[in-house]
Design a protein around this motif. Sequence first.
Motif, short mmCIF file in Angstrom:
data_model
loop_
_atom_site.label_atom_id
_atom_site.label_comp_id
_atom_site.label_asym_id
_atom_site.label_seq_id
_atom_site.Cartn_x
_atom_site.Cartn_y
_atom_site.Cartn_z
N GLY A 80 13.30 -13.36 -6.35
CA GLY A 80 12.96 -12.85 -5.03
C GLY A 80 12.52 -13.98 -4.14
O GLY A 80 11.87 -14.93 -4.60
N LEU A 81 12.90 -13.92 -2.86
CA LEU A 81 12.47 -14.92 -1.89
C LEU A 81 12.18 -14.19 -0.58
O LEU A 81 13.06 -13.57 0.00
CB LEU A 81 13.55 -15.98 -1.68
N ILE A 82 10.92 -14.27 -0.15
CA ILE A 82 10.48 -13.49 1.00
C ILE A 82 9.81 -14.40 2.02
O ILE A 82 8.90 -15.17 1.69
CB ILE A 82 9.47 -12.40 0.57
N ILE A 83 10.27 -14.33 3.27
CA ILE A 83 9.58 -14.99 4.36
C ILE A 83 8.37 -14.13 4.72
O ILE A 83 8.50 -12.92 4.93
CB ILE A 83 10.50 -15.16 5.59
N LYS A 84 7.21 -14.74 4.80
CA LYS A 84 5.98 -13.95 4.98
C LYS A 84 5.98 -13.14 6.28
O LYS A 84 5.35 -12.08 6.34
CB LYS A 84 4.76 -14.86 4.90
N ASN A 85 6.67 -13.64 7.29
CA ASN A 85 6.74 -12.87 8.54
C ASN A 85 7.50 -11.56 8.37
O ASN A 85 7.39 -10.66 9.19
CB ASN A 85 7.39 -13.71 9.64
N ASP A 86 8.31 -11.46 7.32
CA ASP A 86 9.04 -10.22 7.02
C ASP A 86 8.21 -9.24 6.22
O ASP A 86 8.60 -8.08 6.04
CB ASP A 86 10.32 -10.52 6.20
N LEU A 87 7.09 -9.71 5.70
CA LEU A 87 6.38 -8.95 4.67
C LEU A 87 5.56 -7.80 5.23
O LEU A 87 4.71 -7.97 6.10
CB LEU A 87 5.46 -9.90 3.88
N THR A 88 5.84 -6.62 4.71
CA THR A 88 5.03 -5.42 4.95
C THR A 88 4.76 -4.79 3.59
O THR A 88 5.33 -5.21 2.57
CB THR A 88 5.77 -4.41 5.84
N PHE A 89 3.91 -3.79 3.56
CA PHE A 89 3.62 -3.10 2.30
C PHE A 89 4.90 -2.52 1.71
O PHE A 89 5.19 -2.68 0.52
CB PHE A 89 2.60 -1.98 2.56
N ASP A 90 5.70 -1.86 2.56
CA ASP A 90 6.95 -1.26 2.08
C ASP A 90 7.95 -2.32 1.63
O ASP A 90 8.68 -2.13 0.64
CB ASP A 90 7.58 -0.38 3.17
N GLU A 91 8.00 -3.44 2.36
CA GLU A 91 8.91 -4.52 2.00
C GLU A 91 8.56 -5.09 0.64
O GLU A 91 9.44 -5.35 -0.19
CB GLU A 91 8.83 -5.63 3.06
N LEU A 92 7.27 -5.25 0.38
CA LEU A 92 6.83 -5.77 -0.91
C LEU A 92 7.20 -4.82 -2.04
O LEU A 92 7.70 -5.25 -3.09
CB LEU A 92 5.32 -6.01 -0.88
N LEU A 93 6.98 -3.54 -1.83
CA LEU A 93 7.35 -2.55 -2.85
C LEU A 93 8.84 -2.53 -3.09
O LEU A 93 9.31 -2.42 -4.23
CB LEU A 93 6.87 -1.16 -2.43
N PHE A 94 9.63 -2.65 -2.01
CA PHE A 94 11.09 -2.65 -2.13
C PHE A 94 11.55 -3.87 -2.92
O PHE A 94 12.41 -3.77 -3.81
CB PHE A 94 11.74 -2.63 -0.74
N ALA A 95 10.98 -5.04 -2.61
CA ALA A 95 11.33 -6.26 -3.32
C ALA A 95 10.95 -6.15 -4.80
O ALA A 95 11.73 -6.52 -5.69
CB ALA A 95 10.62 -7.45 -2.68
N PHE A 96 9.76 -5.63 -5.06
CA PHE A 96 9.28 -5.47 -6.44
C PHE A 96 10.20 -4.54 -7.22
O PHE A 96 10.55 -4.80 -8.38
CB PHE A 96 7.85 -4.94 -6.43
N ASP A 97 10.61 -3.45 -6.58
CA ASP A 97 11.52 -2.51 -7.22
C ASP A 97 12.84 -3.17 -7.59
O ASP A 97 13.36 -2.98 -8.70
CB ASP A 97 11.77 -1.32 -6.28
N LYS A 98 13.39 -3.96 -6.67
CA LYS A 98 14.66 -4.65 -6.93
C LYS A 98 14.53 -5.58 -8.14
O LYS A 98 15.39 -5.60 -9.02
CB LYS A 98 15.08 -5.46 -5.70
N VAL A 99 13.46 -6.37 -8.15
CA VAL A 99 13.28 -7.34 -9.22
C VAL A 99 13.01 -6.63 -10.55
O VAL A 99 13.51 -7.05 -11.60
CB VAL A 99 12.15 -8.32 -8.87
N MET A 100 12.25 -5.55 -10.52
CA MET A 100 12.01 -4.76 -11.73
C MET A 100 13.32 -4.22 -12.31
O MET A 100 13.46 -4.04 -13.53
CB MET A 100 11.06 -3.60 -11.43
N LYS A 101 14.28 -3.98 -11.45
CA LYS A 101 15.60 -3.47 -11.87
C LYS A 101 16.61 -4.58 -12.12
O LYS A 101 17.81 -4.34 -12.16
CB LYS A 101 16.13 -2.50 -10.81
#
Length: 232
Positions: A126-147
């Motif tokens: 996962g690679l996230i620009i902090k300006n993109d980061l929201t609570f939902d974005e973090l959960l979505f990223a985590f879900d993708k990586v978990m899968k």
Amino acid sequence: MTFDLTAPISHLITRNILIVDDHPFIIEGYKNAITRYNPKEYDFHIAQAYDCRSAYDLLEHEATPNFDIAFLDISMPAYEEKELYSGEDLAMLILRKMPHCKVILLTMYTELLKIKTIIRTINPNGLIIKNDLTFDELLFAFDKVMKNEKYYSQSVVKMLNQSPHNSIEIDEFDKQILFHLSKGTRTEEISHYIPISFAAIEKRKLNLKELLKIRSGSDEELVREAKSKGLF
């Protein structure tokens, strides 16, 4: 020792998570999001560190488990004695020690070349620009990586879709010149380390300064600008 045979047996899947960030309130935000992810299916054991040194000490501790996922901020206080200067260095250390760990990197960098360098050298899950980061974005990223999927945030995808002429490419000799300059090696001594002449090194330095639009800048400015763009 006694056991309570009437106690319910947990069928939760345990996952070990590492979070490294030098802002404690950000760590708490990550933990809040992670613990809300499928709580009926997973039990997350979360370890945290605040800089390269505390992360190194944690990773070297004999009681530390293998982590399944690591969240790493790229910019954080260094641990120079162990040559750990950033979250990128920590990521490489983690992947050497725990090759099955999935790494999610978070950064404020928005330079295309820096992003491409991170992807080339670390290949994070996962690679996230902090300006993109929201609570939902973090959960979505985590879900993708978990899968077992990769996740790049919107700004990363947008940068990667830019045309190739917007990026700067340099060769291995240029990288070695920048490296030795960053270590304080004088230009006339660099030819002791790489097989090109003093005149060729001077020409390459001038070309690099032109590429980075700092033609009249010092070697220190050249190194600083090259580092900011992830050239070495």
